[in-house]
Design an enzyme around this catalytic site. Structure first.
Site: not given
Ligand code: SF4
Ligand code: SF4
Length: 457
Positions: A33, A40, A140, A295, A316-317, A361, A367
């Site tokens: 970058c 970062c 960004s 995701c 995953c990223d 929860c 969530c």
């Molecule tokens: S691990 Fe990667 S694909 Fe899974 S919830 Fe997190 S950001 Fe999304």
């Molecule tokens: S992380 Fe999310 S699903 Fe887990 S207890 Fe906390 S608010 Fe609830």
């Protein structure tokens, strides 16, 4: 990291039925970058490829475009570029990418090109290219000048706000679709409305994403990490998902919940249908009962992968680490890596290792424990694998329950969700009308009604 979380991930690759679609963030310059943003951690990933020139070769670009098109059974294919800073590849790289897309795209399918950039290298030529090929650009920007410049600096440590604002105006002049990606950290987390109103009223942008900065570290790395991850620091360390401490820059859990709640309250009373905040759209999807676009709020994950400049594909990223490498698309078909046991186990581990505290929860449906990368604390009953941001999410999702239910009901009646604004404003007026002089003020200020809204009603 929580040792349970990925214990089930096998080291062998066996193919399952491939998903109809998947999302790849491709990094043509790897982690390279032109800026040196202090938070970062991805800058440190350069250490994974010592001696590399960090430029995606032309034959690999062709392979990638071919595989990403042929591997998916959906009408619209997304080609997503990220970094590091992808514009460092130069415009001709992306022109070649468009040429390969034309070569391999079958009739009846379309491509959406997206690029995430810090904006500092953009000029008229770039913007004309983006417009001509309908790129969706993610820019960004961390809010007003002081909040942005707190951490988003160049290699010499100089601020970058003016350059990014210039890029935003260039994109607007050329009618390029762009959204703002704003990270939330110690320098802006206490100023939600200032940040939101800056984007809405000064920048006049309608698409905003907020991402919490959580830089997880071990005690040994804390001091180094607090200085920043970039190459301008003498002692660089590779960022990995280990440890249960966080840097000083990281947002605090409740601060994150309060940040989102404050912006939501303003948005839901005046901006529904005109300003789009990705987090709020994703939440509404959960209330309505459809899979969220993010995701992090899905029950499982594993369909959002990262491709390095040399063809290495990672789960995953956020998991670009040797233990989460699936293979290399020069040797293995990308679709087979996406469908491999290793990747399916990675995605399912999100659900299968959720602690009891999450499983019970009340806001789990929205969530789902958020992203596994942030699941490094223990629940009140001592079970590992709870999300560091839990307290914030619990607060936020509980706070928005009523307006979300109102919007969900509206949509079920085939009405527009933006009617929620009028409904909530009317409810507030009714509460104020009913309040007695000595009652707590319905606005939630904690003052008596007669010393708050009661003074003007
Ligand atoms: S691990 Fe990667 S694909 Fe899974 S919830 Fe997190 S950001 Fe999304
Ligand atoms: S992380 Fe999310 S699903 Fe887990 S207890 Fe906390 S608010 Fe609830």
């Amino acid at each position: 990291m929580n040792s349970n979380l990925f214990a089930a991930v096998p080291t062998t690759l066996r193919a399952n039925a491939p998903p109809a679609s998947f999302h790849v963030l491709a990094k043509p310059t790897g982690a390279t970058c032109n800026l040196d943003c202090k938070y970062c951690f991805f800058l440190s990933k350069e250490m994974l490829y010592p001696g590399s020139r960090f430029r995606m070769a032309d034959d690999l670009l062709e392979q990638y475009i071919k595989q990403v098109i042929e591997g998916q059974r959906v009408p619209e294919i997304v080609v997503a570029w990220q970094g590091g800073e992808p514009t460092m590849m130069g415009l001709d790289f992306f022109e070649r990418s468009i040429a390969y897309e034309k070569k391999y795209l079958p009739p009846g399918k379309t491509i959406l090109n997206t690029i995430q950039t810090n904006g500092t290298l953009l000029d008229d030529e770039w913007c004309e290219f983006f417009r001509a090929h309908n790129f969706l650009v993610g820019l960004s920007l961390d809010g007003p000048r002081a909040m942005h410049d707190a951490y988003r600096v160049d290699k010499g440590g100089a601020p970058t706000f003016d350059k990014v604002m210039r890029a935003a105006h260039l994109l607007q002049t050329h009618n390029v679709d762009f959204n703002i990606l704003c990270t939330i950290h110690a320098a802006n987390a206490d100023h939600p409305l200032e940040v939101y109103r800056f984007f809405r009223d000064e920048l006049k942008t309608n698409y905003i994403q907020f991402i919490p900065i959580v830089e997880r570290v071990t005690p040994e790395l804390l001091e180094v990490a607090n200085e920043g991850w970039g190459d301008s620091h003498h002692t660089r360390a590779l960022y990995t998902l280990d440890g249960s401490l966080v840097t000083d820059r990281s947002v605090k859990p409740e601060q994150w919940g309060d940040f989102l709640s404050a912006i939501f309250d303003e948005w839901v009373r005046r901006d529904v249908g005109t300003v789009f905040v990705q987090m709020f759209d994703a939440a509404l999807a959960s209330w309505v009962g459809v899979p969220p676009s993010l995701c992090i709020f899905g029950e499982t994950c594993g369909n959002a992968l990262a491709l390095e400049h040399n063809g290495d594909l990672y789960s995953c990223d956020h998991f670009v680490e040797p233990r989460f490498k699936l293979g290399n698309i020069r040797q293995d078909l990308m679709i087979e890596l996406v469908a491999s046991d290793q990747q399916r186990a990675f995605g399912n581990a999100k659900r299968d290792t959720l602690p009891k505290y999450c499983r019970e929860c009340v806001v789990r449906f929205a969530c789902h424990g958020e992203c596994p990368r942030n699941r490094f604390i223990s629940s009140p009953d001592g079970e590992p694998g709870l999300n560091y941001l839990c307290a914030g999410y619990k607060k936020f999702f509980t706070h928005i329950d009523h307006p979300m239910k109102v919007m969900t009901d509206l949509l079920k009646q085939n009405r527009y969700a933006d009617e929620v604004m009028e409904i909530l404003n009317q409810e507030e007026k009714d509460r104020l009308t009913r309040a007695g002089r000595n009652d707590p003020c319905p606005c939630g200020s904690g003052k008596k009604f007669k010393h708050c809204h009661g003074r003007t009603v």
